[in-house]
Motif scaffolding. Structure first.
Motif, PDB file in Angstrom:
ATOM      1  N   MET A 188       0.812  -1.219   0.000  1.00 50.67           N
ATOM      2  CA  MET A 188       0.000   0.000   0.000  1.00 50.67           C
ATOM      3  C   MET A 188       0.847   1.271   0.000  1.00 50.67           C
ATOM      4  O   MET A 188       0.348   2.356  -0.308  1.00 50.67           O
ATOM      5  CB  MET A 188      -0.940  -0.015   1.202  1.00 50.67           C
ATOM      6  CG  MET A 188      -2.077  -1.024   1.072  1.00 50.67           C
ATOM      7  SD  MET A 188      -3.266  -0.582  -0.226  1.00 50.67           S
ATOM      8  CE  MET A 188      -4.166   0.736   0.608  1.00 50.67           C
ATOM      9  N   HIS A 189       2.134   1.164   0.344  1.00 50.97           N
ATOM     10  CA  HIS A 189       3.022   2.329   0.298  1.00 50.97           C
ATOM     11  C   HIS A 189       3.567   2.584  -1.106  1.00 50.97           C
ATOM     12  O   HIS A 189       4.259   3.584  -1.315  1.00 50.97           O
ATOM     13  CB  HIS A 189       4.176   2.151   1.288  1.00 50.97           C
ATOM     14  CG  HIS A 189       3.781   2.405   2.707  1.00 50.97           C
ATOM     15  ND1 HIS A 189       4.645   2.210   3.768  1.00 50.97           N
ATOM     16  CD2 HIS A 189       2.622   2.825   3.260  1.00 50.97           C
ATOM     17  CE1 HIS A 189       4.026   2.504   4.908  1.00 50.97           C
ATOM     18  NE2 HIS A 189       2.804   2.874   4.617  1.00 50.97           N
ATOM     19  N   LEU A 193      -0.668   1.686  -7.717  1.00 53.97           N
ATOM     20  CA  LEU A 193      -1.022   0.278  -7.835  1.00 53.97           C
ATOM     21  C   LEU A 193      -1.888   0.078  -9.073  1.00 53.97           C
ATOM     22  O   LEU A 193      -2.773   0.898  -9.362  1.00 53.97           O
ATOM     23  CB  LEU A 193      -1.831  -0.193  -6.622  1.00 53.97           C
ATOM     24  CG  LEU A 193      -1.180  -0.186  -5.245  1.00 53.97           C
ATOM     25  CD1 LEU A 193      -2.185  -0.703  -4.214  1.00 53.97           C
ATOM     26  CD2 LEU A 193       0.078  -1.031  -5.233  1.00 53.97           C
ATOM     27  N   ILE A 194      -1.637  -1.005  -9.789  1.00 56.94           N
ATOM     28  CA  ILE A 194      -2.555  -1.438 -10.838  1.00 56.94           C
ATOM     29  C   ILE A 194      -2.919  -2.884 -10.553  1.00 56.94           C
ATOM     30  O   ILE A 194      -2.071  -3.777 -10.641  1.00 56.94           O
ATOM     31  CB  ILE A 194      -1.951  -1.292 -12.248  1.00 56.94           C
ATOM     32  CG1 ILE A 194      -1.503   0.150 -12.503  1.00 56.94           C
ATOM     33  CG2 ILE A 194      -2.974  -1.730 -13.302  1.00 56.94           C
ATOM     34  CD1 ILE A 194      -0.934   0.394 -13.894  1.00 56.94           C
ATOM     35  N   LEU A 195      -4.171  -3.100 -10.168  1.00 62.88           N
ATOM     36  CA  LEU A 195      -4.672  -4.451  -9.932  1.00 62.88           C
ATOM     37  C   LEU A 195      -5.080  -5.013 -11.279  1.00 62.88           C
ATOM     38  O   LEU A 195      -5.971  -4.471 -11.943  1.00 62.88           O
ATOM     39  CB  LEU A 195      -5.859  -4.421  -8.968  1.00 62.88           C
ATOM     40  CG  LEU A 195      -6.399  -5.785  -8.524  1.00 62.88           C
ATOM     41  CD1 LEU A 195      -5.395  -6.507  -7.623  1.00 62.88           C
ATOM     42  CD2 LEU A 195      -7.735  -5.628  -7.800  1.00 62.88           C
ATOM     43  N   ILE A 196      -4.417  -6.066 -11.709  1.00 61.90           N
ATOM     44  CA  ILE A 196      -4.604  -6.616 -13.053  1.00 61.90           C
ATOM     45  C   ILE A 196      -5.293  -7.974 -12.955  1.00 61.90           C
ATOM     46  O   ILE A 196      -4.791  -8.886 -12.304  1.00 61.90           O
ATOM     47  CB  ILE A 196      -3.254  -6.732 -13.786  1.00 61.90           C
ATOM     48  CG1 ILE A 196      -2.174  -7.302 -12.850  1.00 61.90           C
ATOM     49  CG2 ILE A 196      -2.814  -5.390 -14.344  1.00 61.90           C
ATOM     50  CD1 ILE A 196      -0.859  -7.598 -13.517  1.00 61.90           C
ATOM     51  N   PRO A 213     -17.098  -4.982   0.933  1.00 62.27           N
ATOM     52  CA  PRO A 213     -16.455  -4.312   2.071  1.00 62.27           C
ATOM     53  C   PRO A 213     -14.948  -4.535   2.086  1.00 62.27           C
ATOM     54  O   PRO A 213     -14.458  -5.546   1.568  1.00 62.27           O
ATOM     55  CB  PRO A 213     -17.120  -4.984   3.283  1.00 62.27           C
ATOM     56  CG  PRO A 213     -17.575  -6.317   2.783  1.00 62.27           C
ATOM     57  CD  PRO A 213     -17.963  -6.106   1.348  1.00 62.27           C
ATOM     58  N   VAL A 214     -14.237  -3.603   2.670  1.00 60.90           N
ATOM     59  CA  VAL A 214     -12.795  -3.748   2.858  1.00 60.90           C
ATOM     60  C   VAL A 214     -12.589  -4.627   4.088  1.00 60.90           C
ATOM     61  O   VAL A 214     -12.950  -4.255   5.193  1.00 60.90           O
ATOM     62  CB  VAL A 214     -12.123  -2.377   3.040  1.00 60.90           C
ATOM     63  CG1 VAL A 214     -10.634  -2.548   3.329  1.00 60.90           C
ATOM     64  CG2 VAL A 214     -12.335  -1.513   1.803  1.00 60.90           C
ATOM     65  N   SER A 221      -9.188  -6.372  -1.228  1.00 59.71           N
ATOM     66  CA  SER A 221     -10.148  -5.284  -1.007  1.00 59.71           C
ATOM     67  C   SER A 221      -9.474  -4.031  -0.470  1.00 59.71           C
ATOM     68  O   SER A 221     -10.013  -2.932  -0.601  1.00 59.71           O
ATOM     69  CB  SER A 221     -11.262  -5.740  -0.062  1.00 59.71           C
ATOM     70  OG  SER A 221     -10.754  -5.995   1.247  1.00 59.71           O
ATOM     71  N   VAL A 222      -8.291  -4.168   0.090  1.00 62.73           N
ATOM     72  CA  VAL A 222      -7.584  -3.020   0.654  1.00 62.73           C
ATOM     73  C   VAL A 222      -7.214  -1.997  -0.410  1.00 62.73           C
ATOM     74  O   VAL A 222      -7.024  -0.813  -0.100  1.00 62.73           O
ATOM     75  CB  VAL A 222      -6.322  -3.481   1.435  1.00 62.73           C
ATOM     76  CG1 VAL A 222      -5.203  -3.896   0.474  1.00 62.73           C
ATOM     77  CG2 VAL A 222      -5.827  -2.405   2.386  1.00 62.73           C
ATOM     78  N   VAL A 223      -7.128  -2.416  -1.673  1.00 60.90           N
ATOM     79  CA  VAL A 223      -6.753  -1.456  -2.725  1.00 60.90           C
ATOM     80  C   VAL A 223      -7.793  -0.356  -2.866  1.00 60.90           C
ATOM     81  O   VAL A 223      -7.494   0.714  -3.418  1.00 60.90           O
ATOM     82  CB  VAL A 223      -6.507  -2.141  -4.087  1.00 60.90           C
ATOM     83  CG1 VAL A 223      -5.456  -3.234  -3.965  1.00 60.90           C
ATOM     84  CG2 VAL A 223      -7.785  -2.667  -4.717  1.00 60.90           C
TER      85      VAL A 223
END
Length: 246
Positions: A188-189, A193-196, A213-214, A221-223
């Motif tokens: 997360m730092h 980010l690219i979620l592919i 929900p996260v 889900s944190v993205v």
């Protein structure tokens, strides 16, 4: 969170490849995190093909992978080092000192995890992470239930993947396997980010990860909380959300 849906798998692969190239062109000394698996093979090949035909500078580029298998030889064809080396780092001509990877074998993986993060920090931290999505919602090798504050560590593999690795390597059931993975906090730092994700078999998890929900039950889900995240999907992977995000 930006959501991009491509028309098909081929368009997905090209689009994902250009996301990597665009980062390099924008910042030649970028630190780019990659992921391995069926989702990324073609995109890596396209990056390599475009670089061969239209060379762009990579001498300042640093590549790493978000995770690596542990307690297996690095020469194993399924090791992340070998896959990234063969698919993209080698074809681009990235020197070993600019290819940051933890070892697959060690007497002290906790120390190796810290060293991995230190080496990335020395180069300014990760600019871009191409992040795959596991069928159970994992990112890196952070399985469901992993705390969001986790830092780089050795995680268990998901059972199906571990079973496949054991078949391919013929290692015994009492031989401990795992994966040194960047923790969710470290991921997360990353600046971008690219979620592919591609394939209909991941459509249900896509819906849960980006519209649900996260929760630590679905690490991806944190993205939703990342300030600079794109979710890149092919039409099949987006099949359960395309009518919900207009």
């Amino acid at each position: 969170m930006k959501i991009t849906i491509t028309k098909d798998e081929s368009d997905f692969d090209i689009t994902a490849a250009w996301r990597i190239i665009a980062q390099i062109l924008e910042k030649p000394n970028s630190v780019i995190g990659l992921s391995t698996g069926q989702t990324t093979i073609n995109m890596h090949a396209i990056v390599s093909q475009i670089h061969e035909k239209y060379p762009f500078a990579v001498d300042q580029l640093t590549l790493f992978n978000v995770d690596e298998l542990t307690n297996l030889p690095r020469e194993y064809a399924g090791s992340c080092y070998t896959m990234i080396k063969n698919q993209i780092a080698g074809p681009l001509g990235i020197p070993e000192e600019n290819f940051i990877m933890p070892p697959t074998m060690s007497d002290d993986f906790e120390a190796e995890a810290k060293l991995f993060e230190e080496r990335l920090a020395e180069r300014g931290g990760a600019d871009l992470q191409m992040l795959g999505l596991g069928t159970n919602g994992h990112i890196g090798i952070n399985q469901p239930g992993t705390p969001f504050e986790s830092e780089t560590w050795v995680s268990p593999m998901d059972p199906d993947f571990e079973a496949r690795v054991r078949r391919e390597t013929n290692v015994s059931a009492d031989h401990e396997l795992g994966g040194l993975t960047r923790g969710i906090k470290n991921i997360m730092h990353t600046r971008k980010l690219i979620l592919i994700v591609k394939g209909e078999h991941k459509a249900e998890m896509v819906e849960k990860a980006i519209l649900g929900p996260v929760t630590i039950d679905i690490p991806a889900s944190v993205v939703q909380l990342h300030p600079n995240c794109e979710v890149l999907l092919d039409a099949a992977a987006a099949s359960r959300i395309k009518d919900k995000i207009s």
